[in-house]
Design an enzyme around this catalytic site. Sequence first.
Site, short mmCIF file in Angstrom:
data_model
loop_
_atom_site.label_atom_id
_atom_site.label_comp_id
_atom_site.label_asym_id
_atom_site.label_seq_id
_atom_site.Cartn_x
_atom_site.Cartn_y
_atom_site.Cartn_z
N PRO A 167 0.67 -1.29 0.00
CA PRO A 167 0.00 0.00 0.00
C PRO A 167 0.70 1.34 0.00
CG PRO A 167 0.03 -0.88 2.18
CD PRO A 167 0.80 -1.79 1.31
N GLU A 168 1.69 1.69 -0.53
CA GLU A 168 1.99 3.12 -0.47
C GLU A 168 1.62 3.79 -1.79
OE1 GLU A 168 5.60 4.22 1.57
OE2 GLU A 168 5.67 2.29 2.57
N HIS B 207 -8.94 -15.24 0.54
CA HIS B 207 -9.41 -14.09 1.29
C HIS B 207 -10.10 -13.06 0.41
CE1 HIS B 207 -7.53 -15.58 4.90
NE2 HIS B 207 -6.42 -15.78 4.23
N ARG C 103 -5.60 -9.64 5.51
CA ARG C 103 -5.78 -9.20 6.90
C ARG C 103 -7.04 -8.36 7.11
NH1 ARG C 103 0.15 -7.11 8.40
NH2 ARG C 103 -0.78 -6.59 10.39
#
Length: 284
Positions: A2-3, A99, A117
């Site tokens: 994620p950046e 997921h 997550r």
Amino acid sequence: MPELPEVEVLVRHLNRVLPGKKILHVEVLRPKSVRPNQPEEIETKLKGFQFVRVERRGKYLLFHCSGPRPSHSNLVIVGHLGMTGRMYVFGKIEPLPKHAAVVLDLGPERFVFEDTRYFGRFSLDLRAVSLLGPEPLGGGFTSKHLAFGFAKSRQPVKTRLLDQTMVAGIGNIYASEALFRAGISPRRKCYSLSALEVQDLWRSIRAVLRQAIAAGSTVPLNFAGAGSPDGLFYYGRGPGAPASYRERLLVYDRHGEPCERCGAAIRRITQAGRSSFFCPKCQR
DNA sequence: CACCATGTTCCTTG
DNA sequence: CCAAGGAACATGGT
């Protein structure tokens, strides 16, 4: 994943495949991923809408959609990858990942938001986006803006860079990388930085982000990766990371390795509960 | 089992 | 009241 640079590369990709596609059906498999909305709310509200374009704001993805009729107002879906989120457009033959959090039926294909997550989001809540600071690569982010953001802060500069309301999109990796490039210790208090140091840091932030986007753009992304949507993009430095990526991270996760510039051992410290990496000799 | 992980938000402390 | 720190969130890798 994620950046800012990773999200930017993803957004560019999605803009090549999503615009014009219609959402025929929505399946929310993980209610947490659409918070604060309800799964049924997402499923009914998105159905029938069509992707117009995808925009990035900080680490957020904004999916601009238009309704099935002109009488419908437009819709913005807010996406965030959290720590482990991934998004891609797949053929329907591919099995859903373990997921999978949200699945959109696009007809012959399917859009998948997968998130191990479940820290990420796929909702209609724009509140967090409205609080974001300027884009670091946009005109609203000047060295004066940065100086202003540092002026009254007693926080360590590394920690401050992660504040998304000051500037949007810098995360744990690129905060360390930008400080290394600028030769500034992550432990320095914000107010103690000179105007020259702030300007150096400002330049370094932009350079580091730009380089990462350029590197990510050159990596052959495999968003249709058979069973392994991860073949497309790796954000760490493990053996699976593309060489171009590994080389660009000069200090992050290089605890104990020699500094690229002076050979001193890179150090790892904890700040605000997160790891920071720096060269104790080059960064003061 | 212990510790670590690209992020954000909420709660507590000072 | 505000700033700063820490825990929580949930799962997997080492």
